[in-house]
Design a protein around this motif. Structure first.
Motif, short mmCIF file in Angstrom:
data_model
loop_
_atom_site.label_atom_id
_atom_site.label_comp_id
_atom_site.label_asym_id
_atom_site.label_seq_id
_atom_site.Cartn_x
_atom_site.Cartn_y
_atom_site.Cartn_z
N GLY A 152 -35.72 48.10 -3.67
CA GLY A 152 -35.17 49.44 -3.76
C GLY A 152 -34.89 50.06 -2.40
O GLY A 152 -34.07 50.99 -2.29
N GLU A 153 -35.54 49.57 -1.34
CA GLU A 153 -35.30 50.09 0.00
C GLU A 153 -33.87 49.86 0.48
O GLU A 153 -33.39 50.56 1.37
CB GLU A 153 -36.28 49.46 1.00
N LEU A 154 -33.18 48.90 -0.13
CA LEU A 154 -31.81 48.61 0.29
C LEU A 154 -30.88 49.79 0.02
O LEU A 154 -29.87 49.95 0.71
CB LEU A 154 -31.28 47.36 -0.41
N GLU A 155 -31.21 50.64 -0.95
CA GLU A 155 -30.39 51.81 -1.26
C GLU A 155 -30.21 52.73 -0.06
O GLU A 155 -29.22 53.43 0.03
CB GLU A 155 -31.04 52.63 -2.39
N PHE A 156 -31.16 52.73 0.85
CA PHE A 156 -31.16 53.68 1.95
C PHE A 156 -30.61 53.11 3.25
O PHE A 156 -30.71 53.74 4.29
CB PHE A 156 -32.59 54.19 2.18
N LEU A 157 -30.01 51.92 3.19
CA LEU A 157 -29.56 51.26 4.42
C LEU A 157 -28.08 51.48 4.73
O LEU A 157 -27.60 50.98 5.74
CB LEU A 157 -29.85 49.75 4.34
N GLY A 158 -27.36 52.20 3.91
CA GLY A 158 -25.94 52.44 4.19
C GLY A 158 -25.10 51.18 4.08
O GLY A 158 -24.31 50.87 4.97
N GLY A 177 -31.18 40.47 -6.36
CA GLY A 177 -30.79 41.40 -7.41
C GLY A 177 -30.05 42.62 -6.89
O GLY A 177 -29.39 43.32 -7.65
N ALA A 178 -30.14 42.90 -5.59
CA ALA A 178 -29.48 44.07 -5.02
C ALA A 178 -28.39 43.69 -4.02
O ALA A 178 -27.69 44.56 -3.52
CB ALA A 178 -30.51 44.97 -4.33
N LEU A 179 -28.25 42.42 -3.75
CA LEU A 179 -27.25 41.95 -2.78
C LEU A 179 -26.07 41.32 -3.51
O LEU A 179 -26.23 40.79 -4.61
CB LEU A 179 -27.87 40.87 -1.86
N PRO A 180 -24.91 41.34 -2.87
CA PRO A 180 -23.79 40.61 -3.47
C PRO A 180 -24.07 39.11 -3.45
O PRO A 180 -24.84 38.62 -2.62
CB PRO A 180 -22.60 40.96 -2.58
#
Length: 150
Positions: free
Chosen positions: A87-93, A111-114
């Motif tokens: 979930g921290e990836l949401e805040f990386l721009g 799951g959060a990366l292309p």
């Protein structure tokens, strides 16, 4: 070309330059390997070959570095070793006109990366590195096929 022995840092740089010369319009690269395997060295070489000037910093502590590319678009270099939760990836721009994703420790962002067009696995072997390139998409397969002529 799916396996190659990189004898030294120069050989790693040459591979980065070849990857840059054949870079598709958009690409996602997942870099795998233990600490010291050469992931950042390969990422720096690829970015340099794409015209990035100035300091190319390791994203070990910042988690992500953004680089404008000479041909347009942005390259992202991520190091996810230190994230505690995907979930921290949401805040990386991680948005904008991203042409190239270079992701170290991608399993931590699963799951959060292309999807990776290309997985590159690096491992120490003697004085050099063993490198395995694996295409996961049509763009990745075309990229690997083009490497022979770049």
């Amino acid at each position: 070309m799916d396996r190659v022995l990189l004898a030294d840092a120069e050989a790693t740089g040459a591979l980065g330059a070849r990857l840059a010369a054949c870079l598709p319009e958009r690409a996602v690269v997942h870099l795998h390997g233990d600490l010291g395997a050469g992931k950042s060295t390969l990422a720096r070489a690829l970015l340099r070959a794409l015209g990035v000037t100035g300091t190319i910093r390791s994203p070990t502590y910042t988690l992500v570095e953004h680089y404008p590319l000479a041909a347009g678009g942005i390259a992202l270099h991520l190091d996810l070793y230190r994230i505690g939760d995907v979930g921290e990836l949401e805040f990386l721009g991680l948005d904008g006109d991203i042409r190239l994703w270079l992701v170290e420790w991608p399993e931590r962002g699963q799951g959060a990366l292309p999807q990776a067009d290309l997985d590159i696995e690096l491992a120490l072997e003697g004085e050099g590195r063993r490198c395995r390139l694996r295409a996961n998409t049509a763009a990745g397969r075309a990229w690997l096929a083009a490497l022979g002529s770049c």
